[in-house]
Design a protein around this motif. Structure first.
Motif, mmCIF file in Angstrom:
data_model
loop_
_atom_site.group_PDB
_atom_site.id
_atom_site.type_symbol
_atom_site.label_atom_id
_atom_site.label_comp_id
_atom_site.label_asym_id
_atom_site.label_seq_id
_atom_site.Cartn_x
_atom_site.Cartn_y
_atom_site.Cartn_z
ATOM 1 N N ASP A 1 -3.166 11.848 33.885
ATOM 2 C CA ASP A 1 -3.855 10.564 33.929
ATOM 3 C C ASP A 1 -4.103 10.318 35.413
ATOM 4 N N ALA A 2 -5.304 10.672 35.865
ATOM 5 C CA ALA A 2 -5.569 10.827 37.299
ATOM 6 C C ALA A 2 -6.385 9.678 37.874
ATOM 7 N N ALA A 3 -6.216 8.477 37.346
ATOM 8 C CA ALA A 3 -7.022 7.348 37.801
ATOM 9 C C ALA A 3 -6.896 7.111 39.300
ATOM 10 N N ARG A 4 -5.718 7.395 39.857
ATOM 11 C CA ARG A 4 -5.492 7.164 41.291
ATOM 12 C C ARG A 4 -5.087 8.477 41.969
ATOM 13 N N PHE A 5 -5.821 9.531 41.661
ATOM 14 C CA PHE A 5 -5.510 10.872 42.157
ATOM 15 C C PHE A 5 -5.591 10.945 43.678
ATOM 16 N N ALA A 6 -6.564 10.256 44.282
ATOM 17 C CA ALA A 6 -6.745 10.342 45.731
ATOM 18 C C ALA A 6 -5.618 9.610 46.455
ATOM 19 N N GLU A 7 -5.210 8.463 45.914
ATOM 20 C CA GLU A 7 -4.115 7.719 46.525
ATOM 21 C C GLU A 7 -2.812 8.498 46.404
ATOM 22 N N ASN A 8 -2.608 9.159 45.272
ATOM 23 C CA ASN A 8 -1.432 10.013 45.125
ATOM 24 C C ASN A 8 -1.476 11.151 46.147
ATOM 25 N N ALA A 9 -2.652 11.750 46.307
ATOM 26 C CA ALA A 9 -2.790 12.855 47.255
ATOM 27 C C ALA A 9 -2.514 12.394 48.682
ATOM 28 N N TRP A 10 -2.974 11.197 49.034
ATOM 29 C CA TRP A 10 -2.706 10.670 50.372
ATOM 30 C C TRP A 10 -1.201 10.536 50.617
ATOM 31 N N LEU A 11 -0.494 9.963 49.655
ATOM 32 C CA LEU A 11 0.942 9.772 49.818
ATOM 33 C C LEU A 11 1.681 11.106 49.867
ATOM 34 N N VAL A 12 1.189 12.110 49.157
ATOM 35 C CA VAL A 12 1.767 13.453 49.256
ATOM 36 C C VAL A 12 1.638 13.981 50.681
ATOM 37 N N THR A 13 0.466 13.795 51.294
ATOM 38 C CA THR A 13 0.275 14.288 52.665
ATOM 39 C C THR A 13 1.174 13.559 53.661
ATOM 40 N N GLN A 14 1.596 12.354 53.319
ATOM 41 C CA GLN A 14 2.437 11.573 54.217
ATOM 42 C C GLN A 14 3.930 11.775 53.964
ATOM 43 N N ARG A 15 4.310 12.171 52.737
ATOM 44 C CA ARG A 15 5.727 12.163 52.379
ATOM 45 C C ARG A 15 6.300 13.514 51.965
#
Length: 453
Positions: free
Chosen positions: A208-222
């Motif tokens: 359920d990828a409604a916020r896939f880009a925001e998840n990806a951003w947080l992955v790059t930060q954390r």
């Protein structure tokens, strides 16, 4: 700073408390029943409420309204296919349509849909298809105050036990970011482990990828392994771990309408396509106009811009910090699309049976014209037909969902100032009881009344 300049402005209503008290009573103390003219700052949802860019507007003007096989469809398919890597791309009018079509085609009656957390419409569509919902959130989410970076993960131990047991699991659905779990991200390591378990047990793995880009951003930060990756690179890797996705483009497509169902399995895609044609429209438009398809395609390009994502994440963190300074705690660490206030901690005099989260959300509207949504016992609790709470939600939260490219820092400061006024005398806030209880999707159509302590 915001990586854009404002080109068009819209006035917002400035109302009095007397006006808001009258309108809220007429609305049955349900914020979904308020109108736009009743609301000063609207944080009810980040779905379809964002501002379009100049390039999206221009793309819309180029929209081709040919019924079948339009130029807009081919552009949409090219962008969505390049991003997700899935062979079969089916546009729909919004995410819940993708859910309905997928679950209706994939789930058998009695089968389990297991997730880190199903959101409300997802849960309803599973149940309408005859399925059974099972949420397995990460144990780390139980500590709202910890800075554990990936509280949105699924509980891998519980998932493995479920998959190895006798129960019939129809699919594993991973929500990124985990909206029902405080807007917290899911790590790539967690997604990789889910993929491995699903492959071993032959269970479809869907995002359920409604916020896939925001998840990806947080992955790059954390997540240390992905610090040198771009958000788009991370998003591509996440999509390619799963067998398909449902995606509301009203979130990270930054459009007002649109959705996507994308799959690798040819036979399942054919079955879904037939249901789509019968209920949404032909498979090259899926209920969308050509201009919508073009704006969706452009939004899917813009949303992974690191400058846009950085500013959005920092604005959310700023609101969380301002709220904390005002005396109102929230789920830590801050996500991207929303701040989740800890209503249970602020209003201990209101028991879950009087809907603590809803009480804080209501007071935000009455005190400042701020519309938002509770994620507590009104939404997640087990409630009987008479409206009495049987089993409360694990937490009483209030979601302040921030529309994309709409509000400035001064708007967020106004929200924090309103919270500060509430926090000075929280015992004045009343509880609520249900007077009308819909059988499904309760928060959308229920009605309530105030209960004074």
């Amino acid at each position: 700073m915001e990586p854009y300049r404002i080109k068009v402005v819209e006035p917002i209503p400035i109302t009095t408390r007397e006006f808001r008290e009258r309108r809220y009573a007429e609305a049955g103390y349900n914020q979904f029943n308020l109108t736009a003219e009743d609301v000063t700052i609207d944080l009810l949802s980040d779905s379809g409420t964002g501002a379009l860019s100049a390039e999206q507007q221009a793309a819309g003007m180029r929209g081709d309204e040919t019924y079948a096989g339009s130029r807009s469809w081919f552009r949409f398919r090219e962008v969505a296919g390049e991003l997700t890597g899935y062979e079969h791309i089916l546009p729909v009018h919004q995410g819940r349509a993708a859910e309905r079509i997928l679950f209706g085609s994939l789930l058998k009656p009695g089968q389990i849909s297991v997730s880190n957390t199903h959101f409300d419409t997802t849960r309803a569509n599973v149940e309408l298809a005859g399925g059974v919902v099972r949420d397995l959130p990460s144990p780390a989410f139980a500590d709202l105050d910890s800075d554990e970076p990936f509280k949105g993960n699924i509980d891998l131990v519980a998932l493995e036990e479920l998959l190895e047991g006798p129960e019939d699991v129809g699919l594993v659905l991973m929500t990124i970011t985990n909206n029902g779990g405080g807007g917290q991200p899911v790590s790539m390591a967690n997604l990789k482990a889910v993929k491995k378990l699903c492959r071993r047990h032959g269970v479809p793995f869907i995002l359920d990828a409604a916020r896939f880009a925001e998840n990806a951003w947080l992955v790059t930060q954390r997540e240390e392994k992905y610090r040198d990756h771009s958000p788009r690179e991370v998003a591509k890797k996440a999509f390619r771990m799963a067998d398909g996705c449902v995606l509301s483009l009203k979130k990270d497509g930054i459009v007002h309408i649109g959705g996507l169902l994308a799959l690798q399995d040819k036979d399942l895609a054919k079955q879904c396509e037939l249901l789509l044609i019968a209920t949404e429209g032909f498979s090259t438009y899926g209920g969308l106009s050509g201009r919508d398809l073009d704006m969706c395609a452009q939004g899917l390009i813009e949303v992974t811009d690191p400058l846009y994502l950085r500013e959005r994440a920092e604005a959310t963190a700023y609101l969380a910090d301002c709220a904390r300074e005002a005396g109102v705690d929230s789920v830590r660490p801050a996500g991207v699309h929303a701040v989740y206030l800890n209503a249970g901690r602020l209003l201990p005099h209101i028991p879950p049976s009087r809907f603590t989260g809803h009480a804080l959300a209501s007071e935000l509207y009455l005190a400042g014209g701020i519309r938002c949504a509770e994620v507590g016992s009104l939404y997640l609790g087990d409630i009987d037909p008479a409206g009495d709470l049987i089993t409360p939600a694990p937490f009483e939260l209030v979601r302040l969902a921030i529309p994309r490219r709409v509000y400035t820092r001064s708007h967020l400061e106004y929200v924090a100032e309103t919270l500060a006024r509430i926090a000075k005398d929280p015992e004045r806030v009343p509880g609520y009881r249900l007077t009308e209880v819909p059988p499904i999707l309760r928060p959308f159509r229920c009605r309530l009344e105030q209960v004074r302590p």
